[in-house]
Scaffold this motif. Structure first.
Motif, mmCIF file in Angstrom:
data_model
loop_
_atom_site.group_PDB
_atom_site.id
_atom_site.type_symbol
_atom_site.label_atom_id
_atom_site.label_comp_id
_atom_site.label_asym_id
_atom_site.label_seq_id
_atom_site.Cartn_x
_atom_site.Cartn_y
_atom_site.Cartn_z
ATOM 1 N N GLU A 34 5.007 -7.909 -0.989
ATOM 2 C CA GLU A 34 3.936 -7.061 -1.523
ATOM 3 C C GLU A 34 4.016 -5.660 -0.920
ATOM 4 O OE1 GLU A 34 0.405 -9.149 -0.532
ATOM 5 O OE2 GLU A 34 0.752 -10.799 -1.942
ATOM 6 N N ALA A 104 3.444 -12.172 1.224
ATOM 7 C CA ALA A 104 2.493 -11.376 1.992
ATOM 8 C C ALA A 104 2.851 -11.328 3.477
ATOM 9 C CB ALA A 104 1.080 -11.926 1.824
ATOM 10 N N SER A 107 2.688 -7.599 4.870
ATOM 11 C CA SER A 107 1.327 -7.052 4.794
ATOM 12 C C SER A 107 0.380 -7.789 5.732
ATOM 13 C CB SER A 107 0.807 -7.094 3.356
ATOM 14 O OG SER A 107 0.865 -8.406 2.831
#
Length: 302
Positions: A34, A104, A107
């Protein structure tokens, strides 16, 4: 358009040797992040299978991928460290060629650093084990190293108390702090020593979040494929020979960490030395208890 000449926020080091079976999945998991401000550094340890072709294909398609082929096998430890020395990002993580990042991963780790502040040296998300086919590999127990204690001595004690089969070293490091460690050494359990040095420098944080890292267990993995001390030694360094007393070597490396890790005061080093001594005594007691239990079981089985 992203300026590829500017330093990225994150650097991912992917050391590989003969990894054609799983390498594409690892690279694709990086490209599917992401958070896209990263560089991927692949160091090919003179592979003899299809690894080179896979790496060159991906590097030609994405300028964020740097591919380097070593002229000879320099061993796993040096190859891991090589990727770190090329990194430009403020944050860094290693990725083994047979593991997979969740979308993810970057992040989540970056948010973790934001939440825990400058005291955090290493942040990593929840993870799970997978098998050769990518299926979840049962409920195998995993060791999760974490410490947010105030003093280096207490952080060291808590870290040593949690060591087993650790996955924490595949989390995200602050690059400037990782540079203050001795990185991966060419000896058994050098990842333990690296985590100990990180604990001396600051907090190790395990995030409470859905799993964002998949560690693959398979017959060709380093822990299963290298069945003898000599094989393990040569996996770390082709020119090495097995240490006849690995436990003593590990104790010596912990002591070196206390002496060589920068930024510690003399009182902190002395307190950490006491913590290390207590932990080593505790470990010896546990080993002796296990030996006595095995002897009793063996006696009753006869």
């Amino acid at each position: 358009m992203t300026d590829i000449s500017a330093a990225p926020a994150c650097s991912i080091g992917l050391p590989v040797y003969n990894g054609e079976n799983y390498l594409e999945q690892a690279i694709q998991s990086v490209l599917a992040q992401e958070f896209q401000d990263f560089e991927l550094i692949i160091s090919d340890n003179a592979s003899t299978d299809g690894t080179e072709a896979i790496c060159r294909r991906f590097a030609e398609q994405d300028p964020r991928i740097l591919y380097v082929r070593q002229p000879r096998n320099i061993g796993a430890a040096k190859n891991y460290n090589y990727t770190f020395h090329l990194a430009r990002g403020a944050y860094f993580n290693w990725l083994a060629h047979d593991d997979i990042l969740g979308p993810a991963f970057l992040s989540a780790c970056l948010q973790g650093f934001e939440a825990y502040g400058d005291g955090a040296v290493l942040v990593y998300p929840a993870f799970k084990y997978i098998d050769e086919a990518g299926r979840e590999a049962g409920k195998r127990a995993a060791s999760c190293v974490e410490t947010s204690a105030r003093t280096p001595a207490r952080r060291l004690y808590e870290t040593l108390d949690q060591l087993a089969v650790v996955t924490s070293v595949f989390g995200m490091f602050r690059r400037d702090m990782l540079a203050r460690t001795r990185l991966i050494g060419s000896y058994i359990a050098s990842d333990y020593v690296l985590l100990a040095e990180c604990a001396l420098l600051g907090h190790i944080v395990r995030l409470e979040c859905p799993p964002q890292f998949q560690r693959r267990l398979h017959k060709d993995g380093s822990q299963r494929a290298n069945k003898t001390p000599d094989a393990v030694a040569k996996w770390f360094d082709p020119d090495a020979v097995a240490d006849p007393r690995p436990a003593r070597r590990l104790s010596r490396e912990y002591l070196n960490s206390l002496c060589l890790t920068p930024g510690l005061s003399t009182p902190d080093r002395l307190s950490a030395l006491v913590a290390l001594a207590v932990q080593r005594v505790k470990l010896k007691v546990q080993v002796r208890k296990k030996q006595r239990v095995r002897q009793r079981v063996k006696k009753h089985a006869v």
